[in-house]
Design a protein around this motif. Structure first.
Motif, PDB file in Angstrom:
ATOM      1  N   UNK A 118      16.442 112.595 -45.539  1.00  0.00           N
ATOM      2  CA  UNK A 118      16.047 112.929 -44.170  1.00  0.00           C
ATOM      3  C   UNK A 118      14.965 114.004 -44.112  1.00  0.00           C
ATOM      4  N   UNK A 119      14.490 114.451 -45.278  1.00  0.00           N
ATOM      5  CA  UNK A 119      13.506 115.524 -45.327  1.00  0.00           C
ATOM      6  C   UNK A 119      12.155 115.027 -44.817  1.00  0.00           C
ATOM      7  N   UNK A 120      11.490 115.831 -44.002  1.00  0.00           N
ATOM      8  CA  UNK A 120      10.192 115.464 -43.437  1.00  0.00           C
ATOM      9  C   UNK A 120       9.171 116.553 -43.748  1.00  0.00           C
ATOM     10  N   UNK A 177     -12.155 111.476 -41.908  1.00  0.00           N
ATOM     11  CA  UNK A 177     -11.072 112.233 -41.276  1.00  0.00           C
ATOM     12  C   UNK A 177      -9.947 111.293 -40.864  1.00  0.00           C
ATOM     13  N   UNK A 178     -10.313 110.115 -40.337  1.00  0.00           N
ATOM     14  CA  UNK A 178      -9.304 109.137 -39.935  1.00  0.00           C
ATOM     15  C   UNK A 178      -8.486 108.672 -41.145  1.00  0.00           C
ATOM     16  N   UNK A 179      -9.178 108.385 -42.268  1.00  0.00           N
ATOM     17  CA  UNK A 179      -8.472 107.980 -43.486  1.00  0.00           C
ATOM     18  C   UNK A 179      -7.520 109.069 -43.957  1.00  0.00           C
ATOM     19  N   UNK A 180      -7.974 110.325 -43.913  1.00  0.00           N
ATOM     20  CA  UNK A 180      -7.128 111.440 -44.336  1.00  0.00           C
ATOM     21  C   UNK A 180      -5.895 111.565 -43.454  1.00  0.00           C
ATOM     22  N   UNK A 181      -6.069 111.359 -42.151  1.00  0.00           N
ATOM     23  CA  UNK A 181      -4.934 111.455 -41.237  1.00  0.00           C
ATOM     24  C   UNK A 181      -3.928 110.340 -41.484  1.00  0.00           C
ATOM     25  N   UNK A 182      -4.420 109.138 -41.772  1.00  0.00           N
ATOM     26  CA  UNK A 182      -3.506 108.023 -42.068  1.00  0.00           C
ATOM     27  C   UNK A 182      -2.732 108.302 -43.351  1.00  0.00           C
ATOM     28  N   UNK A 183      -3.441 108.766 -44.387  1.00  0.00           N
ATOM     29  CA  UNK A 183      -2.791 109.056 -45.665  1.00  0.00           C
ATOM     30  C   UNK A 183      -1.795 110.205 -45.549  1.00  0.00           C
ATOM     31  N   UNK A 184      -2.054 111.136 -44.617  1.00  0.00           N
ATOM     32  CA  UNK A 184      -1.147 112.267 -44.421  1.00  0.00           C
ATOM     33  C   UNK A 184      -0.041 111.969 -43.419  1.00  0.00           C
ATOM     34  N   UNK A 185       0.060 110.714 -42.986  1.00  0.00           N
ATOM     35  CA  UNK A 185       1.141 110.278 -42.104  1.00  0.00           C
ATOM     36  C   UNK A 185       1.155 111.078 -40.801  1.00  0.00           C
ATOM     37  N   UNK A 186      -0.011 111.235 -40.199  1.00  0.00           N
ATOM     38  CA  UNK A 186      -0.104 112.008 -38.970  1.00  0.00           C
ATOM     39  C   UNK A 186      -0.034 111.133 -37.714  1.00  0.00           C
ATOM     40  N   UNK A 187       0.042 109.807 -37.896  1.00  0.00           N
ATOM     41  CA  UNK A 187       0.173 108.905 -36.746  1.00  0.00           C
ATOM     42  C   UNK A 187       1.630 108.455 -36.665  1.00  0.00           C
ATOM     43  N   UNK A 188       2.445 109.251 -36.031  1.00  0.00           N
ATOM     44  CA  UNK A 188       3.889 108.986 -35.973  1.00  0.00           C
ATOM     45  C   UNK A 188       4.313 108.297 -34.686  1.00  0.00           C
ATOM     46  N   UNK A 189       3.430 108.265 -33.690  1.00  0.00           N
ATOM     47  CA  UNK A 189       3.787 107.649 -32.402  1.00  0.00           C
ATOM     48  C   UNK A 189       3.759 106.129 -32.534  1.00  0.00           C
TER      49      UNK A 189
END
Length: 387
Positions: free
Chosen positions: A133-135, A230-242
């Protein structure tokens, strides 16, 4: 068992012979021991026999040894017997008792060991659940249950150090991408505005105009490149959680409408099904935009572009003169076969990254057309949303 009974019978017979040799007489013991005088010698014989046992008031099975022996000039017939049933009963009782003890010991040890193992492994499984469950997005450090086992204690300590470092790295990387996105866009926009001012307000010759125009194009391309990285980095960093319910049909229709305002190419949509998925709305828009943008950039002779929605698939089809040289690399970052300046080589890699993020299946193929002189073939990019 039979060997032991016979050994006992021979031993008892030998004792009786010694008593007779010493005392000259022997008292019978009913069915167990018998001694009587006979005229002739007989060979030793051992056999099973049924004899009434007065003490048990029933007929019992005995093992019998009989034979003659001449002692002090008198021939005696000596018969000794041993009850077989009683010996077997004793043996069965011993075996049954032994098996029962082993069974009870096994049950006791099983539950004792099970209880001990549950207590021993309980902290481990509790910590395993916390790890699942760690995030990374959580600001709270990972708290693990301590254990008396040295190895578990050391494992907990190392896991805490590792997760703490990962959280720190994740926050730093997230902050870096946000800073880069903000800091780079502003100076690039200022540079482009200054160039526009020079072109509009200052008298320049044709050569200077071409140089400024080229510079503007490079700045625009750099801005697009920065946004895509920047978009690729955000996807790889799992920043699109909605995640929300998205109609791919609606996204495709809006995308086509926007592109028709920018290009004269005929873009047609053929929808035989409705595809609904759960994903981030902005990523769904980027997915469709990049697919259609790629088709527009590499379309041959301004032929029509077709988008097809059927089953669980979306196809984007544009005309082409030949297949790609290395189709297996088409979704790799910065790979491009076209020499167009406006191409960054990131559009399809972003498509692949979004598909991987939501477990969609992207693919590419080329179809040769032999019936038309204007169109030699078709590039087909396909996304299967439920592969």
């Amino acid at each position: 068992m039979e060997y032991e009974i016979e050994e006992e019978l021979y031993s008892n017979k030998a004792r009786i012979e010694r008593i007779l040799a010493k005392e000259g007489q022997f008292i019978d013991f009913e069915s167990i021991l018998q001694v009587k005088k006979v005229e002739n010698k007989e060979a030793e014989a051992i056999q099973d026999t049924l004899i009434y046992d007065p003490s048990q008031d029933e007929i019992e099975l005995f093992r019998q040894l009989s034979g003659t022996k001449e002692i002090n000039g008198t021939i005696y017939k000596i018969t000794v017997r041993s009850m077989i049933i009683e010996s077997e009963d004793i043996l069965s009782a011993i075996v049954l008792t032994f098996i029962s003890i082993i069974f009870l010991a096994f049950i006791f040890l099983f539950y004792l060991n099970r209880s001990h193992n549950e207590k021993l492994w309980q902290p481990f499984f509790l910590n395993l659940g916390k790890l699942k469950n760690f995030s990374l997005r959580s600001d709270n450090p990972l708290e693990l249950e301590d254990s008396e086992i040295l190895e578990f204690h050391e494992l907990n300590r190392e896991v805490k150090i590792l997760t703490s470092k990962i959280q720190t790295d994740y926050r730093n990387l997230k902050q870096f991408t946000e800073d880069v996105s903000h800091e780079m866009q502003t100076p690039l926009a200022i540079m482009q505005a200054k160039i526009d001012t020079v072109i509009n307000d200052v008298e320049i010759n044709e050569t200077q105009f071409q140089q400024f125009s080229s510079l503007q194009s490079d700045i625009s391309r750099l801005k697009q490149l920065n946004k895509k990285l920047i978009l690729l980095a955000k996807i790889e960093n799992d920043q699109f959680t909605t995640k929300e319910a998205i109609s791919i049909n609606n996204i495709v229709e809006d995308t086509i409408k926007n592109f028709k305002e920018l290009t004269s190419i005929d873009i047609q949509l053929i929808a035989n099904n409705t595809i609904n998925v759960r994903m981030d709305l902005s990523l769904a828009t980027v997915l469709c935009n990049n697919l259609l943008s790629n088709a527009v950039k590499h379309n041959l002779n301004n032929n029509s572009i077709h988008l097809k929605i059927f089953d669980t698939k979306l196809q984007v089809i544009n005309s082409g003169d030949k297949a790609l040289d290395q189709p297996n690399q088409i979704f790799q970052r910065f790979y491009k076969e076209s020499r167009r300046k406006e191409s960054t080589g990131l559009g399809l890699s972003i498509v692949k990254k979004i598909c991987d993020y939501y477990s969609f299946a992207p693919s590419y193929c080329f179809e040769t057309i032999t019936q038309s002189e204007l169109i030699k073939g078709r590039h087909i990019f396909q996304i299967d949303f439920y592969s």
